[in-house]
Design an enzyme around this catalytic site. Structure first.
Site, PDB file in Angstrom:
ATOM      1  N   CYS A 130      -6.356   2.600 -16.728  1.00  0.00           N
ATOM      2  CA  CYS A 130      -6.474   4.012 -17.124  1.00  0.00           C
ATOM      3  C   CYS A 130      -7.309   4.205 -18.394  1.00  0.00           C
ATOM      4  O   CYS A 130      -8.158   5.094 -18.482  1.00  0.00           O
ATOM      5  CB  CYS A 130      -5.087   4.617 -17.315  1.00  0.00           C
ATOM      6  SG  CYS A 130      -3.867   3.476 -17.978  1.00  0.00           S
ATOM      7  N   HIS A 245      -3.574   9.639 -22.374  1.00  0.00           N
ATOM      8  CA  HIS A 245      -4.049   8.624 -23.323  1.00  0.00           C
ATOM      9  C   HIS A 245      -5.160   9.232 -24.187  1.00  0.00           C
ATOM     10  O   HIS A 245      -6.017   9.967 -23.685  1.00  0.00           O
ATOM     11  CB  HIS A 245      -4.638   7.422 -22.591  1.00  0.00           C
ATOM     12  CG  HIS A 245      -3.641   6.584 -21.851  1.00  0.00           C
ATOM     13  ND1 HIS A 245      -2.287   6.799 -21.867  1.00  0.00           N
ATOM     14  CD2 HIS A 245      -3.834   5.486 -21.072  1.00  0.00           C
ATOM     15  CE1 HIS A 245      -1.678   5.880 -21.134  1.00  0.00           C
ATOM     16  NE2 HIS A 245      -2.599   5.078 -20.635  1.00  0.00           N
TER      17      HIS A 245
HETATM   18  N1  NAP Z   1       0.703   4.429 -14.876  1.00  0.00           N
HETATM   19  C1  NAP Z   1      -0.578   4.474 -15.192  1.00  0.00           C
HETATM   20  O1  NAP Z   1      -1.016   5.197 -16.117  1.00  0.00           O
HETATM   21  C2  NAP Z   1      -1.552   3.647 -14.423  1.00  0.00           C
HETATM   22  C3  NAP Z   1      -2.923   3.858 -14.582  1.00  0.00           C
HETATM   23  C4  NAP Z   1      -3.829   3.059 -13.884  1.00  0.00           C
HETATM   24  C5  NAP Z   1      -3.344   2.096 -13.038  1.00  0.00           C
HETATM   25  N2  NAP Z   1      -2.000   1.920 -12.892  1.00  0.00           N
HETATM   26  C6  NAP Z   1      -1.528   0.907 -11.959  1.00  0.00           C
HETATM   27  O2  NAP Z   1      -1.051   1.585 -10.810  1.00  0.00           O
HETATM   28  C7  NAP Z   1       0.024   0.874 -10.230  1.00  0.00           C
HETATM   29  C8  NAP Z   1       1.225   1.788 -10.062  1.00  0.00           C
HETATM   30  O3  NAP Z   1       1.622   2.292 -11.309  1.00  0.00           O
HETATM   31  P1  NAP Z   1       2.994   3.100 -11.506  1.00  0.00           P
HETATM   32  O4  NAP Z   1       3.011   3.449 -12.933  1.00  0.00           O
HETATM   33  O5  NAP Z   1       3.120   4.176 -10.479  1.00  0.00           O
HETATM   34  O6  NAP Z   1       4.051   1.910 -11.187  1.00  0.00           O
HETATM   35  P2  NAP Z   1       5.628   1.881 -10.956  1.00  0.00           P
HETATM   36  O7  NAP Z   1       6.294   3.101 -11.484  1.00  0.00           O
HETATM   37  O8  NAP Z   1       6.085   0.560 -11.431  1.00  0.00           O
HETATM   38  O9  NAP Z   1       5.774   1.913  -9.348  1.00  0.00           O
HETATM   39  C9  NAP Z   1       5.397   0.821  -8.569  1.00  0.00           C
HETATM   40  C10 NAP Z   1       5.658   1.097  -7.093  1.00  0.00           C
HETATM   41  O10 NAP Z   1       5.161  -0.019  -6.349  1.00  0.00           O
HETATM   42  C11 NAP Z   1       6.131  -0.441  -5.401  1.00  0.00           C
HETATM   43  N3  NAP Z   1       5.979  -1.896  -5.204  1.00  0.00           N
HETATM   44  C12 NAP Z   1       6.051  -2.870  -6.149  1.00  0.00           C
HETATM   45  N4  NAP Z   1       5.864  -4.083  -5.572  1.00  0.00           N
HETATM   46  C13 NAP Z   1       5.659  -3.858  -4.264  1.00  0.00           C
HETATM   47  C14 NAP Z   1       5.408  -4.709  -3.151  1.00  0.00           C
HETATM   48  N5  NAP Z   1       5.322  -6.033  -3.275  1.00  0.00           N
HETATM   49  N6  NAP Z   1       5.236  -4.142  -1.943  1.00  0.00           N
HETATM   50  C15 NAP Z   1       5.313  -2.795  -1.777  1.00  0.00           C
HETATM   51  N7  NAP Z   1       5.552  -1.941  -2.794  1.00  0.00           N
HETATM   52  C16 NAP Z   1       5.720  -2.465  -4.017  1.00  0.00           C
HETATM   53  C17 NAP Z   1       7.454  -0.083  -6.033  1.00  0.00           C
HETATM   54  O11 NAP Z   1       8.390   0.012  -5.001  1.00  0.00           O
HETATM   55  P3  NAP Z   1       9.938   0.428  -5.261  1.00  0.00           P
HETATM   56  O12 NAP Z   1       9.876   1.882  -5.653  1.00  0.00           O
HETATM   57  O13 NAP Z   1      10.561   0.242  -3.924  1.00  0.00           O
HETATM   58  O14 NAP Z   1      10.422  -0.470  -6.318  1.00  0.00           O
HETATM   59  C18 NAP Z   1       7.121   1.243  -6.728  1.00  0.00           C
HETATM   60  O15 NAP Z   1       7.265   2.311  -5.809  1.00  0.00           O
HETATM   61  C19 NAP Z   1       0.255  -0.337 -11.161  1.00  0.00           C
HETATM   62  O16 NAP Z   1      -0.450  -1.436 -10.635  1.00  0.00           O
HETATM   63  C20 NAP Z   1      -0.351   0.098 -12.457  1.00  0.00           C
HETATM   64  O17 NAP Z   1      -0.768  -0.977 -13.249  1.00  0.00           O
HETATM   65  C21 NAP Z   1      -1.111   2.669 -13.543  1.00  0.00           C
END
Ligand code: NAP
Length: 357
Positions: A130, A245
């Site tokens: 991000c 951010h």
């Molecule tokens: N947050 C940000 O600002 C941001 C910005 C850019 C990129 N990202 C990236 O985007 C991704 C998601 O971010 P988030 O903040 O939404 O994460 P999060 O709140 O941790 O949610 C992760 C989701 O992924 C699912 N998951 C994890 N492992 C899995 C697997 N092996 N198979 C299938 N589903 C799986 C989880 O399932 P359950 O709900 O069943 O546990 C959960 O629904 C991350 O890789 C993060 O680094 C985030």
């Protein structure tokens, strides 16, 4: 001919939620209801709509044109576990996570800059961190104009960058910090209580004293700008705000560039809104007696509809301590342009190029 895309989403955290919202807001042409998966089955409201979330399985990744990955990272993460299966079944995968971003075979895409790196052969496409996305949307047009020689970034990153659990942690700490007791915190999320503090620690430390988040900004920016040796140094700080951010950025250029030129270039740059120049805030005069005051963006501005998917820039000013220097302040929604909007824009770019549907 109307094109329609068979799409799935893996991961239903804040980024997955915003992907659903962005697909709907942007009228992305879905051929069938979005197929939604996570680690276990349940009903879940995403983007205001209730979905039957399935446990991710190989057969659910069949018959798709594109899969948006918004799962956790690492060996047990969503894209490491499932992207290959989806690709073998014929789908393109667009990944929000960091696992493949620096793989030379995988394009790292910000559509305003390098959509041309996506082709029929690039089945896996990575979306940057991000803090990198908002940085490069601003850096790329300035680099084209005057050649960036060196970049120094300090980022002020909201807790939602860590995931949903961190937003809940902030909410838990909010009432506590008003009392006299020490704030209770979950050390598996942040190393210290985040409420009323700034923590210069995002992701793990590496042996030279930097954190992985800082290195992501360095390495991903170099890859997207196609400048593998560009001198870039970063400090990443977690701050107690839910979404948005902010970045203080110092740039040194090969050629002279004034504040006015930078404002003109950024004023025409795709995805950028310049919020700079004389303020129109009546309180500046009435309460602060400050006619010299300039306007600037903050994370709160991202709640406005016109700014929610944009990168906001202000405090553009000459740095007189180096030959051709500028200072900037850059703000964006980490869950939208920093993640969800960017991946949906990638899919839109693929539609335009006839790669989807
Ligand atoms: N947050 C940000 O600002 C941001 C910005 C850019 C990129 N990202 C990236 O985007 C991704 C998601 O971010 P988030 O903040 O939404 O994460 P999060 O709140 O941790 O949610 C992760 C989701 O992924 C699912 N998951 C994890 N492992 C899995 C697997 N092996 N198979 C299938 N589903 C799986 C989880 O399932 P359950 O709900 O069943 O546990 C959960 O629904 C991350 O890789 C993060 O680094 C985030």
């Amino acid at each position: 001919m109307t094109v329609a895309v068979r799409a799935a989403l893996v991961g239903v955290g804040p980024v997955g939620d915003r992907i659903v919202t962005c697909l709907r807001e942007r009228s992305f042409p879905l051929a069938q209801p979005l197929r939604v998966m996570a680690t276990r089955r349940r009903r879940e409201v995403l983007g205001g709509e209730e979905f039957d979330v399935q446990e991710t399985r190989a057969e659910l990744l069949e018959g798709l044109d594109v899969v948006f990955f918004a799962g956790r990272e690492g060996a047990k993460g969503a894209s490491v576990e499932w992207a290959e299966t989806a690709i073998n079944n014929g789908a393109y995968c667009i990944d929000n996570g960091s696992d493949f971003r620096l793989d030379p075979q995988v394009p790292l895409v910000v559509p305003e800059i390098n959509m041309g790196t996506v082709s029929e052969q690039t089945k896996l496409i990575a979306s940057p961190n991000c803090s990198t996305i908002q940085l490069v949307v601003v850096l790329a047009p300035l680099h084209r104009a005057a050649g960036i020689k060196r970049v120094v970034i300090s980022s002020y990153q909201s807790v939602s960058g860590w995931g949903q659990a961190a937003v809940e942690e902030l909410e838990r700490q909010l009432p506590q910090c008003l009392g006299d007791e020490p704030t209770e915190y979950d050390p598996s999320i942040f190393a210290r209580p985040i409420m009323l503090d700034c923590i210069p620690h995002i992701d793990r430390f590496v042996p030279d004293g930097y954190t992985k988040e800082e290195l992501k900004m360095v390495n991903e920016t170099r890859k997207i700008l196609d400048e593998p040796a560009m001198p870039i140094t970063a400090t990443a700080v977690r701050v107690p705000i839910p979404i948005g951010h902010s970045e203080s950025v110092n740039l040194e250029f090969e050629r002279p560039i004034t504040r006015e030129e930078a404002m003109e270039i950024l004023g025409e740059a795709p995805g950028v809104v310049v919020i700079d120049g004389p303020t129109d805030d009546p309180n500046a005069l009435e309460y602060r007696d400050a006619p010299e005051e300039l306007q600037y963006p903050t994370a709160a501005d991202l709640r406005q509809d016109e700014y929610k998917d944009m990168v906001l820039v202000g405090r553009i000013r000459q740095d007189e301590t180096v030959e051709n220097g500028l200072n900037l302040w850059i703000v964006a929604d980490n869950l939208r342009k920093g993640a969800a909007t960017n991946v949906v824009q990638i899919a839109e770019g693929m539609l335009e190029r006839g790669l989807l549907g």
